[in-house]
Motif scaffolding. Structure first.
Motif, PDB file in Angstrom:
ATOM      1  N   ALA A   1     -11.755 -43.301   3.030  1.00  0.00           N
ATOM      2  CA  ALA A   1     -11.480 -44.563   2.539  1.00  0.00           C
ATOM      3  C   ALA A   1     -10.639 -45.574   3.320  1.00  0.00           C
ATOM      4  N   VAL A   2     -10.003 -45.058   4.201  1.00  0.00           N
ATOM      5  CA  VAL A   2      -8.896 -45.731   5.142  1.00  0.00           C
ATOM      6  C   VAL A   2      -9.752 -45.841   6.534  1.00  0.00           C
ATOM      7  N   SER A   3     -10.064 -44.731   7.026  1.00  0.00           N
ATOM      8  CA  SER A   3     -10.520 -44.691   8.614  1.00  0.00           C
ATOM      9  C   SER A   3     -11.522 -43.662   8.689  1.00  0.00           C
ATOM     10  N   PRO A   4     -12.611 -43.959   9.467  1.00  0.00           N
ATOM     11  CA  PRO A   4     -13.541 -42.821   9.616  1.00  0.00           C
ATOM     12  C   PRO A   4     -13.053 -41.615  10.774  1.00  0.00           C
ATOM     13  N   THR A   5     -11.923 -42.076  11.305  1.00  0.00           N
ATOM     14  CA  THR A   5     -11.394 -40.961  12.183  1.00  0.00           C
ATOM     15  C   THR A   5     -10.047 -40.532  11.901  1.00  0.00           C
ATOM     16  N   TRP A   6      -9.490 -39.283  12.621  1.00  0.00           N
ATOM     17  CA  TRP A   6      -8.233 -38.891  12.234  1.00  0.00           C
ATOM     18  C   TRP A   6      -7.152 -39.729  12.381  1.00  0.00           C
ATOM     19  N   THR A   7      -6.217 -39.915  11.600  1.00  0.00           N
ATOM     20  CA  THR A   7      -5.034 -40.764  11.571  1.00  0.00           C
ATOM     21  C   THR A   7      -3.643 -39.827  11.154  1.00  0.00           C
ATOM     22  N   LEU A   8      -2.673 -40.217  11.850  1.00  0.00           N
ATOM     23  CA  LEU A   8      -1.199 -39.539  11.889  1.00  0.00           C
ATOM     24  C   LEU A   8      -0.890 -39.827  10.563  1.00  0.00           C
ATOM     25  N   GLN A   9      -0.407 -38.927   9.847  1.00  0.00           N
ATOM     26  CA  GLN A   9       0.354 -39.124   8.494  1.00  0.00           C
ATOM     27  C   GLN A   9       1.618 -38.119   8.512  1.00  0.00           C
ATOM     28  N   THR A  10       2.769 -38.869   7.805  1.00  0.00           N
ATOM     29  CA  THR A  10       4.034 -38.108   7.501  1.00  0.00           C
ATOM     30  C   THR A  10       4.046 -38.162   6.014  1.00  0.00           C
ATOM     31  N   ARG A  11       4.400 -37.064   5.350  1.00  0.00           N
ATOM     32  CA  ARG A  11       4.418 -37.110   3.831  1.00  0.00           C
ATOM     33  C   ARG A  11       5.287 -36.073   3.335  1.00  0.00           C
ATOM     34  N   VAL A  12       5.748 -36.236   2.234  1.00  0.00           N
ATOM     35  CA  VAL A  12       6.485 -35.034   1.446  1.00  0.00           C
ATOM     36  C   VAL A  12       5.277 -34.104   1.179  1.00  0.00           C
ATOM     37  N   GLN A  13       5.648 -32.867   1.388  1.00  0.00           N
ATOM     38  CA  GLN A  13       4.732 -31.807   0.953  1.00  0.00           C
ATOM     39  C   GLN A  13       5.547 -30.778   0.031  1.00  0.00           C
ATOM     40  N   LYS A  14       4.663 -30.422  -1.080  1.00  0.00           N
ATOM     41  CA  LYS A  14       5.392 -29.286  -1.996  1.00  0.00           C
ATOM     42  C   LYS A  14       5.079 -27.930  -1.344  1.00  0.00           C
ATOM     43  N   ILE A  15       5.923 -27.194  -1.323  1.00  0.00           N
ATOM     44  CA  ILE A  15       5.859 -25.952  -0.731  1.00  0.00           C
ATOM     45  C   ILE A  15       5.623 -24.863  -1.957  1.00  0.00           C
ATOM     46  N   ALA A  16       6.376 -24.741  -2.831  1.00  0.00           N
ATOM     47  CA  ALA A  16       6.338 -23.777  -3.776  1.00  0.00           C
ATOM     48  C   ALA A  16       5.353 -24.384  -4.771  1.00  0.00           C
ATOM     49  N   GLY A  17       4.359 -23.435  -5.209  1.00  0.00           N
ATOM     50  CA  GLY A  17       3.408 -24.015  -6.046  1.00  0.00           C
ATOM     51  C   GLY A  17       2.070 -24.735  -5.547  1.00  0.00           C
ATOM     52  N   ASP A  18       2.000 -24.835  -4.346  1.00  0.00           N
ATOM     53  CA  ASP A  18       0.891 -25.548  -3.846  1.00  0.00           C
ATOM     54  C   ASP A  18      -0.357 -24.653  -3.697  1.00  0.00           C
ATOM     55  N   MET A  19      -1.675 -25.343  -4.018  1.00  0.00           N
ATOM     56  CA  MET A  19      -2.722 -24.723  -4.060  1.00  0.00           C
ATOM     57  C   MET A  19      -3.195 -24.432  -2.946  1.00  0.00           C
ATOM     58  N   PHE A  20      -2.906 -25.108  -1.856  1.00  0.00           N
ATOM     59  CA  PHE A  20      -3.720 -24.856  -0.422  1.00  0.00           C
ATOM     60  C   PHE A  20      -2.545 -24.317   0.701  1.00  0.00           C
ATOM     61  N   LEU A  21      -1.298 -24.688   0.429  1.00  0.00           N
ATOM     62  CA  LEU A  21      -0.499 -24.131   1.501  1.00  0.00           C
ATOM     63  C   LEU A  21      -0.351 -22.679   1.407  1.00  0.00           C
ATOM     64  N   SER A  22      -0.889 -21.971   2.453  1.00  0.00           N
ATOM     65  CA  SER A  22      -0.768 -20.531   2.404  1.00  0.00           C
ATOM     66  C   SER A  22      -0.007 -19.862   3.522  1.00  0.00           C
ATOM     67  N   SER A  23       0.296 -20.595   4.668  1.00  0.00           N
ATOM     68  CA  SER A  23       0.918 -19.788   5.716  1.00  0.00           C
ATOM     69  C   SER A  23       2.152 -20.943   6.335  1.00  0.00           C
ATOM     70  N   LEU A  24       2.933 -20.447   6.549  1.00  0.00           N
ATOM     71  CA  LEU A  24       4.275 -20.867   7.352  1.00  0.00           C
ATOM     72  C   LEU A  24       4.844 -20.028   8.473  1.00  0.00           C
TER      73      LEU A  24
ATOM     74  N   HIS B   1       1.230 -34.486  10.332  1.00  0.00           N
ATOM     75  CA  HIS B   1      -0.213 -33.926  10.499  1.00  0.00           C
ATOM     76  C   HIS B   1      -1.234 -34.959  10.893  1.00  0.00           C
ATOM     77  N   ILE B   2      -2.446 -34.626  11.102  1.00  0.00           N
ATOM     78  CA  ILE B   2      -3.268 -35.777  11.284  1.00  0.00           C
ATOM     79  C   ILE B   2      -4.391 -35.175  10.230  1.00  0.00           C
ATOM     80  N   ARG B   3      -5.262 -36.236   9.687  1.00  0.00           N
ATOM     81  CA  ARG B   3      -5.993 -36.306   8.720  1.00  0.00           C
ATOM     82  C   ARG B   3      -7.039 -37.307   8.763  1.00  0.00           C
ATOM     83  N   ILE B   4      -8.191 -36.910   7.987  1.00  0.00           N
ATOM     84  CA  ILE B   4      -9.117 -38.140   7.732  1.00  0.00           C
ATOM     85  C   ILE B   4      -9.092 -38.454   6.481  1.00  0.00           C
ATOM     86  N   ASP B   5      -8.977 -39.596   6.213  1.00  0.00           N
ATOM     87  CA  ASP B   5      -9.278 -40.301   4.833  1.00  0.00           C
ATOM     88  C   ASP B   5     -10.140 -41.197   5.124  1.00  0.00           C
TER      89      ASP B   5
END
Length: 157
Positions: free
Chosen positions: A48-71, A42-46
């Motif tokens: 602390a690193v950059s004031p603009t969107w950056t591409l990020q690839t990361r491991v994402q928890k599926i079960a039990g995540d507070m924000f992941l609501s739709s697949l 996905h792209i995200r804004i951090d």
């Protein structure tokens, strides 16, 4: 917390992933590697690193995540994480910090995967409407004790 996954969830399929936020969902692309986690591109804004969107690839928890609501499954054809990452790296990342850039960027990656014949996109406007309507009703799934709501797209294969 429950460890029961939702049907038609499938490890190795490609999903549009929606994360509940105040305005509209944050959107990325995810391939589950197990029933409890996957690789999110996905792209995200951090700021602390950059004031603009950056591409990020990361491991994402599926079960039990507070924000992941739709697949929303957009391909069960076995797209690999490397193929997804490669396609994502060719799509321009917006050079601004405007809210709402993540879904158009994810759509461009889906187009790229279609162009590379890794998935079949039947209608982008249909997919956009389908995801918007599906994710809008999923805020109740944004809890640690709920698995995200899962559906299969009518507009991708």
């Amino acid at each position: 917390m429950t460890d029961i996954t939702a049907e038609p969830f499938s490890v190795g399929s490609l999903y549009l992933a929606g994360f509940t936020q105040a305005r509209a969902p944050h959107v990325g692309l995810m391939i589950p590697t197990t029933a409890t986690e996957g690789v999110l591109v996905h792209i995200r804004i951090d700021r602390a690193v950059s004031p603009t969107w950056t591409l990020q690839t990361r491991v994402q928890k599926i079960a039990g995540d507070m924000f992941l609501s739709s697949l929303l499954c957009i391909s069960a054809a076995g797209i690999t994480v490397d193929q997804l990452k490669s396609a994502a790296q060719t799509v321009h990342v917006p050079e601004n910090d405007e809210f709402g850039e993540c879904f158009p960027w994810a759509q461009a990656v889906v187009h790229k995967l279609h162009d590379e014949e890794l998935l079949q996109l039947k209608s982008m406007p249909g997919l956009v409407k389908e995801f918007d309507e599906f994710s809008a009703g999923n805020k109740v799934y944004a809890r640690r004790d709920r698995f995200p709501n899962v559906a299969v797209s009518q507009f991708c294969a």
